[in-house]
Every structure is written in structure tokens, then in C-alpha cells.
Scaffold this motif. Structure first.
Motif, PDB file in Angstrom:
ATOM      1  N   PRO A 139      71.060  18.081  17.978  1.00 11.20           N
ATOM      2  CA  PRO A 139      69.711  17.499  18.081  1.00 11.20           C
ATOM      3  C   PRO A 139      69.368  16.974  19.476  1.00 11.20           C
ATOM      4  O   PRO A 139      68.190  16.740  19.766  1.00 11.20           O
ATOM      5  CB  PRO A 139      69.756  16.347  17.062  1.00 11.20           C
ATOM      6  CG  PRO A 139      70.835  16.709  16.107  1.00 11.20           C
ATOM      7  CD  PRO A 139      71.863  17.402  16.937  1.00 11.20           C
ATOM      8  N   LEU A 140      70.360  16.791  20.340  1.00 15.86           N
ATOM      9  CA  LEU A 140      70.112  16.243  21.673  1.00 15.86           C
ATOM     10  C   LEU A 140      69.820  17.314  22.715  1.00 15.86           C
ATOM     11  O   LEU A 140      69.430  16.987  23.839  1.00 15.86           O
ATOM     12  CB  LEU A 140      71.333  15.429  22.139  1.00 15.86           C
ATOM     13  CG  LEU A 140      71.775  14.260  21.257  1.00 15.86           C
ATOM     14  CD1 LEU A 140      72.969  13.564  21.886  1.00 15.86           C
ATOM     15  CD2 LEU A 140      70.631  13.278  21.032  1.00 15.86           C
ATOM     16  N   ARG A 141      69.993  18.571  22.386  1.00 18.23           N
ATOM     17  CA  ARG A 141      69.905  19.619  23.404  1.00 18.23           C
ATOM     18  C   ARG A 141      68.514  19.705  24.020  1.00 18.23           C
ATOM     19  O   ARG A 141      67.503  19.526  23.355  1.00 18.23           O
ATOM     20  CB  ARG A 141      70.310  20.966  22.804  1.00 18.23           C
ATOM     21  CG  ARG A 141      71.782  21.027  22.434  1.00 18.23           C
ATOM     22  CD  ARG A 141      72.191  22.404  21.975  1.00 18.23           C
ATOM     23  NE  ARG A 141      71.464  22.802  20.776  1.00 18.23           N
ATOM     24  CZ  ARG A 141      71.577  24.004  20.220  1.00 18.23           C
ATOM     25  NH1 ARG A 141      72.364  24.909  20.763  1.00 18.23           N
ATOM     26  NH2 ARG A 141      70.901  24.292  19.127  1.00 18.23           N
ATOM     27  N   ARG A 142      68.503  20.013  25.314  1.00 20.92           N
ATOM     28  CA  ARG A 142      67.271  20.093  26.082  1.00 20.92           C
ATOM     29  C   ARG A 142      67.341  21.280  27.046  1.00 20.92           C
ATOM     30  O   ARG A 142      68.376  21.910  27.204  1.00 20.92           O
ATOM     31  CB  ARG A 142      67.061  18.807  26.915  1.00 20.92           C
ATOM     32  CG  ARG A 142      66.849  17.532  26.118  1.00 20.92           C
ATOM     33  CD  ARG A 142      65.478  17.524  25.447  1.00 20.92           C
ATOM     34  NE  ARG A 142      65.166  16.233  24.844  1.00 20.92           N
ATOM     35  CZ  ARG A 142      65.550  15.863  23.631  1.00 20.92           C
ATOM     36  NH1 ARG A 142      66.292  16.679  22.904  1.00 20.92           N
ATOM     37  NH2 ARG A 142      65.200  14.685  23.144  1.00 20.92           N
ATOM     38  N   ASP A 143      66.207  21.544  27.691  1.00 20.80           N
ATOM     39  CA  ASP A 143      66.140  22.456  28.835  1.00 20.80           C
ATOM     40  C   ASP A 143      66.549  23.891  28.494  1.00 20.80           C
ATOM     41  O   ASP A 143      67.107  24.601  29.325  1.00 20.80           O
ATOM     42  CB  ASP A 143      67.024  21.945  29.990  1.00 20.80           C
ATOM     43  CG  ASP A 143      66.733  20.498  30.347  1.00 20.80           C
ATOM     44  OD1 ASP A 143      65.551  20.113  30.290  1.00 20.80           O
ATOM     45  OD2 ASP A 143      67.680  19.758  30.673  1.00 20.80           O
ATOM     46  N   GLY A 144      66.304  24.303  27.265  1.00 21.73           N
ATOM     47  CA  GLY A 144      66.648  25.665  26.888  1.00 21.73           C
ATOM     48  C   GLY A 144      68.071  25.846  26.404  1.00 21.73           C
ATOM     49  O   GLY A 144      68.495  26.974  26.120  1.00 21.73           O
TER      50      GLY A 144
END
Length: 283
Positions: A139-144
Motif C-alpha cells: 500500500p505504500l508504493r509510489r512513483d510507478g
């Protein structure tokens, strides 16, 4: 040698050689074909893996190749030329993206097939470690980073030992352009973990004794688990570690005897170290 029938999935390679560069100097086949190949392979019960479109043979001949993973049943359904029937529509589509007159070669890829089988076995053996981290960090993933599936990967094969890692791409490092923050989880290892040539066994692929590693067969417990968050130029899923020491921008490591406790601690600290993980996605 292991027979193809021993595998639940078999990876096939579709390749064309282009000695005259009829497709141009920058054919961009990877990006142009990715979406259609993914959808078409899925409709056939298969999984599209990836494409290379910038490589050459040792004599300088350019080639383009696509890898597709077939379930055992589709691998066994051959046409009159001995090629799985499921690959027919895929090849037909690819011919529409390529100039006429190129030489095709379609073969099963043993290295990729064995690699997938080993990685699947490793993920299954360490589900008690991997699952808590996926629940805490996905759930924390970002930036692709959500486009890069978490990956269990075997890096070293021996007759009685597989050594690998589990990597989860989290976000770009906000303090260093063009670098990923990757979280790797595994067992805390000491040089004396193995009696036989421990330094050589752990040193291969630039592993250090305390790098989080996964082993098959899994060592008997009790064990200490560890997680390492590291940022560096990890461009894609074929590479999760940098070999140059000065390529690492930041590194943090945690240990615990309980995977769930470790995952909770890592997630908590990552939010403090990189506060943007808890904010809205940046445009």
C-alpha cells in the motif's frame, strides 16, 4: 537433465534476427508491443514476460526477442511444426509490427523456465516471511513501483543449494534522481552458516554475509529474519543490486525473529524516513 514435462510452466522465446536493421536503429518494439502481447497472451492462458529490442549477437547482428510463459497443457499442444498452438496468434501479431523477410526462431528457454520454477518454489517456502511484507509495504508504493511486481529470484544454483532474494520496489529516492528504493527481505546470515567454503558460497553475485538471503532447502529454525531498504540505480526487475559500492545512496537494515514484527517495524520506520510514502501520490 530435467524434462519439460516436469515443469508446471514453460517459457518460450520468440526471436527474429535483423542483420540489415530493416526495423530501424530504434525500433521501440518493447513499448509498442507490450500492451497487446500482455493482453493477447492472457487471453490464451499464458503470461507475457518481456521483450528485448536493443541487443545484438557477437557478430553485431541485431535481434529482437519476446518471452512468453505457457502452462504445461499449452506447452504440450503443438502444431504441425512442433510449436505450441498458443504461440501462433502471438507470432502473427508480431509479424504486423516487423518488416518482411526477417528470420524467425521460436524455442523453449530452459534457463528462464528453470529460473521461474526455482523462484516459485522459493516464494512458497518463505510465504510466512514474504506475505507480511507485501501486506505492509504494497500500500505504500509510489512513483510507478506498483508496475514492478514483488519478486522472489534465484541468483545462485548449486546441486544441493539455491540462493536468492525477495525484492519489493517501493518508490523513487526523493534525494537522488533516477534511483529506486528497494526493500529486500530474507534470513540474517553469518559466514559460518555453511561449513563448506562459506565465503565463496555467500560471496557469489556480490552477496555480503548480512545481505538478506533466501535458501532452498530452507535452514532449520530458529532463524533471524532481516530486511534491508536500499536505494540505488536498479533500473528493472533483472537487477536488484548494484555492484559498485559508491552506487548505494542510502541503506537501512532491521532484524527480528518474527516476520510479522519485522514487517511492522520496517513499515513504521520507512514512513518516518520517507514521509511522502504516507501522502498523496505525486503527479
Amino acid at each position: 537433465m530435467t524434462e519439460w514435462s516436469d515443469f508446471e510452466w514453460v517459457v518460450w522465446r520468440l526471436e527474429v534476427q535483423d542483420p540489415s536493421q530493416l526495423a530501424g536503429e530504434d525500433p521501440d518494439l518493447d513499448e509498442r508491443t507490450k500492451e497487446t502481447m500482455t493482453e493477447l497472451a492472457g487471453s490464451l492462458g499464458c503470461v507475457y514476460e518481456h521483450c528485448v529490442d536493443t541487443d545484438t549477437y557477437s557478430d553485431g547482428t541485431p535481434y529482437y526477442a519476446w518471452w512468453v510463459r505457457l502452462p504445461a497443457a499449452e506447452h504440450a499442444r503443438h502444431d504441425k511444426d512442433g510449436i505450441p498452438q498458443a504461440l501462433g496468434p502471438l507470432r502473427q501479431y508480431l509479424t504486423t509490427q516487423l518488416p518482411d523477410g526477417l528470420k524467425w526462431e521460436i524455442t523453449p528457454d530452459r534457463e528462464y523456465t528453470v529460473d521461474h520454477a526455482g523462484s516459485t518454489a522459493m516464494r512458497t517456502a518463505y510465504d510466512d516471511l514474504i506475505a507480511p511484507f507485501e501486506r505492509a509495504l504494497i500500500p505504500l508504493r509510489r512513483d510507478g513501483a506498483d508496475a514492478l511486481d514483488p519478486r522472489a529470484k534465484v541468483w545462485k544454483w548449486e546441486a544441493d543449494l539455491l540462493v536468492g532474494t525477495f525484492d519489493l520496489w517501493l518508490c523513487n529516492d526523493p534525494d537522488r534522481p533516477h534511483t529506486w528504493l528497494v526493500v529486500t527481505v530474507g534470513l540474517w546470515t553469518e559466514p559460518q552458516l555453511f561449513d563448506e567454503e562459506p565465503a565463496a558460497r555467500l560471496g557469489h553475485f556480490d552477496f555480503t554475509p548480512h545481505h538478506p538471503l533466501l535458501f532452498l532447502p530452507r535452514p532449520p529454525g530458529p532463524v533471524t529474519f532481516t530486511a534491508r531498504a536500499e536505494s540505488g540505480p536498479f533500473p528493472d526487475k533483472s537487477s536488484s543490486r548494484t555492484k559498485a559500492a559508491d552506487a548505494i545512496a542510502a541503506a537501512h537494515q532491521w532484524t527480528a525473529n518474527d516476520p510479522a514484527v519485522l514487517a511492522e517495524r520496517v513499515a513504521h520506520d520507512l514512513k518516518l524516513l520517507w514521509p511522502h510514502l504516507t501522502g498523496p501520490e505525486r503527479s
